[in-house]
Write a protein that holds these residues in place. Structure first.
Motif, PDB file in Angstrom:
ATOM      1  N   GLU A 281     -44.977   1.602 -28.549  1.00  0.00           N
ATOM      2  CA  GLU A 281     -45.440   1.414 -29.918  1.00  0.00           C
ATOM      3  C   GLU A 281     -45.977   0.011 -30.117  1.00  0.00           C
ATOM      4  O   GLU A 281     -45.536  -0.941 -29.464  1.00  0.00           O
ATOM      5  N   TYR A 282     -46.931  -0.104 -31.043  1.00  0.00           N
ATOM      6  CA  TYR A 282     -47.516  -1.389 -31.408  1.00  0.00           C
ATOM      7  C   TYR A 282     -47.481  -1.508 -32.930  1.00  0.00           C
ATOM      8  O   TYR A 282     -47.514  -0.497 -33.644  1.00  0.00           O
ATOM      9  N   VAL A 292     -54.089  -3.272 -24.516  1.00  0.00           N
ATOM     10  CA  VAL A 292     -54.288  -3.191 -23.069  1.00  0.00           C
ATOM     11  C   VAL A 292     -53.318  -4.126 -22.350  1.00  0.00           C
ATOM     12  O   VAL A 292     -52.931  -3.901 -21.202  1.00  0.00           O
ATOM     13  N   ASN A 293     -52.900  -5.171 -23.042  1.00  0.00           N
ATOM     14  CA  ASN A 293     -51.977  -6.153 -22.463  1.00  0.00           C
ATOM     15  C   ASN A 293     -50.658  -5.483 -22.098  1.00  0.00           C
ATOM     16  O   ASN A 293     -49.993  -4.883 -22.938  1.00  0.00           O
ATOM     17  N   LEU A 294     -50.280  -5.588 -20.835  1.00  0.00           N
ATOM     18  CA  LEU A 294     -49.066  -4.950 -20.326  1.00  0.00           C
ATOM     19  C   LEU A 294     -47.824  -5.399 -21.085  1.00  0.00           C
ATOM     20  O   LEU A 294     -46.880  -4.634 -21.285  1.00  0.00           O
ATOM     21  N   HIS A 295     -47.818  -6.654 -21.535  1.00  0.00           N
ATOM     22  CA  HIS A 295     -46.614  -7.214 -22.149  1.00  0.00           C
ATOM     23  C   HIS A 295     -46.574  -7.021 -23.667  1.00  0.00           C
ATOM     24  O   HIS A 295     -45.603  -7.399 -24.317  1.00  0.00           O
ATOM     25  N   SER A 296     -47.626  -6.470 -24.261  1.00  0.00           N
ATOM     26  CA  SER A 296     -47.611  -6.259 -25.711  1.00  0.00           C
ATOM     27  C   SER A 296     -46.939  -4.926 -26.032  1.00  0.00           C
ATOM     28  O   SER A 296     -46.790  -4.058 -25.177  1.00  0.00           O
ATOM     29  N   GLY A 297     -46.538  -4.761 -27.294  1.00  0.00           N
ATOM     30  CA  GLY A 297     -45.904  -3.524 -27.721  1.00  0.00           C
ATOM     31  C   GLY A 297     -44.446  -3.447 -27.305  1.00  0.00           C
ATOM     32  O   GLY A 297     -43.924  -4.287 -26.569  1.00  0.00           O
ATOM     33  N   ILE A 298     -43.779  -2.421 -27.795  1.00  0.00           N
ATOM     34  CA  ILE A 298     -42.371  -2.198 -27.458  1.00  0.00           C
ATOM     35  C   ILE A 298     -42.184  -0.754 -26.995  1.00  0.00           C
ATOM     36  O   ILE A 298     -42.978   0.128 -27.317  1.00  0.00           O
TER      37      ILE A 298
END
Length: 451
Positions: A281-282, A292-298
């Motif tokens: 989720e974002y 697209v950033n691998l480290h963004s979102g949970i």
């Protein structure tokens, strides 16, 4: 016992009414109700329903032959099977269903190529309604439906079966009040097979004690069964899912808790997403590029029963194995059940608000709607459109009435965190609202209350 699935039945009925050949793939996770849906659909129609076995091709072909031709008869090859289907459906509509089609393909890798040839040269010119169905999500998506498969581009329809909505589960538990139904939904999700394990005459507590915590019951072993069926390295996946269930939701947090290398961890997470066990989720305002950033979102659990299992059963397996069911319920489940249900309640409120705005066209069309958070603050529901018109919402699943303070805090946060041309506020509450808040809503045209 079959409830719901009106939309799915209509889809299949519309296909069966066409005068041309149809080739449909129906798939979805185990226990979601695919077989019962297809049985219900085909019941009043001329059909052949074959449920494939997990066996060798040497055993599969005679089994199918017996189903179609009768005892003691056998097709010489799979080519003859499809020739026969083409022959009987040349001048009349007939429904052919291959349930658990992946078992057939695993036994004989040539079946997709044979079927593709038969479709191109014979079946597509008949009135057949051919349906292949599968529970192995990864196999259906990667092997049957992918571009590299011979059947790619031949199918006239693909239908992924999702979980039932809250309203569709009501028939399984007709005596439950709305709050009880939401609690059951928070535990079982929308999986029909799980509701069949519950006794509709028992309350939530007794059903948990008797049908979830009770060793030997289907729900007690369900998570272990599904993980071992779908995934290699089950213990690794157990570790990852448990950490997410207990609040380690960012990639780096999961890495720190599990000590799995980030590159490997991202593959494990991708596999769990494909199986609809977890989701990423974002914040609703997050731009597409940033996702697209691998480290963004949970990462969050997408399957309600998996979340319930890893929150309350997996950490207490020793006590449950010893038979201390009442103790586990009283000390580990009951005090935390309201807090546990709040996440599902938020999802239901988002769905309800989207439906409300869409049907009433008020206060305005909302293009984006969902959760929002940053490092310091979070808002349960944020919605907006291209004109910077916003809706903000809070969802309270607790045993006391929602008061004026909740509205004041929501308004304060929205003013501080967002720039907008107009805003409406929606409060959702399990236990209703105080008289002061109800009076305020009568005066404030932009404040809306949903109990």
């Amino acid at each position: 016992m079959f409830f719901g699935r009106k939309q799915e039945l209509k889809y299949l009925a519309d296909i069966s009414n066409t005068s041309k050949a149809e080739f449909i793939a129906v798939y979805g996770r185990r226990r979601i109700g695919k077989t019962e849906l297809l049985k219900t659909f085909s019941k009043e129609k001329e059909h052949i329903f074959y449920s494939a076995k997990e066996c060798t091709d040497y055993e599969q072909l005679p089994s199918l032959s017996e189903k179609i031709l009768g005892k003691g008869k056998r097709f010489e090859s799979w080519e003859y099977v499809f020739d026969y289907i083409a022959e009987i459906s040349m001048d009349k509509k007939i429904v052919i269903i291959f349930d658990e089609f992946p078992y057939m393909v695993k036994g004989n890798k040539a079946i997709p190529s044979i079927l593709q040839h038969a479709w191109d040269h014979e079946l597509s010119g008949t009135k057949v309604k051919l349906i292949v169905c599968g529970s192995s999500m990864s196999f259906m998506e990667k092997e049957i439906l992918s571009e590299k498969n011979p059947l790619f581009g031949r199918m006239t329809g693909i239908y992924k079966l999702n979980e039932l909505s809250l309203s569709e589960t009501k028939d399984f538990l007709p005596n439950y009040k709305q709050t009880e139904l939401i609690t059951a939904y928070s535990i079982l999700g929308g999986v029909p097979h799980y509701y069949l394990q519950f006794n509709p005459d028992w309350d939530i507590k007794k059903n948990i004690l008797e049908n979830i915590l009770n060793k030997g019951k289907i729900l007690y072993n369900e998570v272990d069964f599904l993980i071992r069926q779908e995934l290699r390295e089950p213990q690794v996946y157990y570790t990852i899912i448990e950490k997410i269930a207990f609040g380690s939701t960012k990639l780096n947090e999961i890495h720190m808790k599990t000590q799995i290398e980030t590159n490997k961890l991202s593959v494990y997470l991708k596999n769990l997403i494909e199986l609809n066990i977890i989701k990423k989720e974002y914040p609703i305002t997050e731009k597409t590029k940033a996702r697209v950033n691998l480290h963004s979102g949970i990462y969050r659990l997408a399957n309600n029963y998996f979340e319930f299992y890893f929150r309350f059963i997996f950490p207490n397996l020793s006590e449950i194995e010893e038979g201390l069911l009442e103790d586990v319920y009283a000390n580990e489940i009951e005090p935390k059940l309201n807090e546990y249900c709040s996440s599902t309640y938020e999802n239901l409120c988002i769905t309800q608000l989207r439906r409300h705005v869409s049907t009433t066209k008020k206060p305005y069309r909302i293009k984006h709607l969902g959760r929002w958070w940053n490092k310091q603050e979070e808002i349960d529901i944020v919605g907006f459109n291209d004109r910077d018109e916003f809706v903000f919402g809070e969802c309270k699943w607790r045993n006391q009435k929602c008061d004026v303070k909740v509205f004041a805090k929501l308004k304060e946060k929205s003013n501080m965190l967002f720039k907008y041309t107009d805003a409406h506020y929606y409060l959702f509450s399990k236990s209703g609202f105080t008289e002061d808040l109800i009076k305020l809503a009568e005066q404030e045209e932009k404040l809306h209350l949903f109990d």
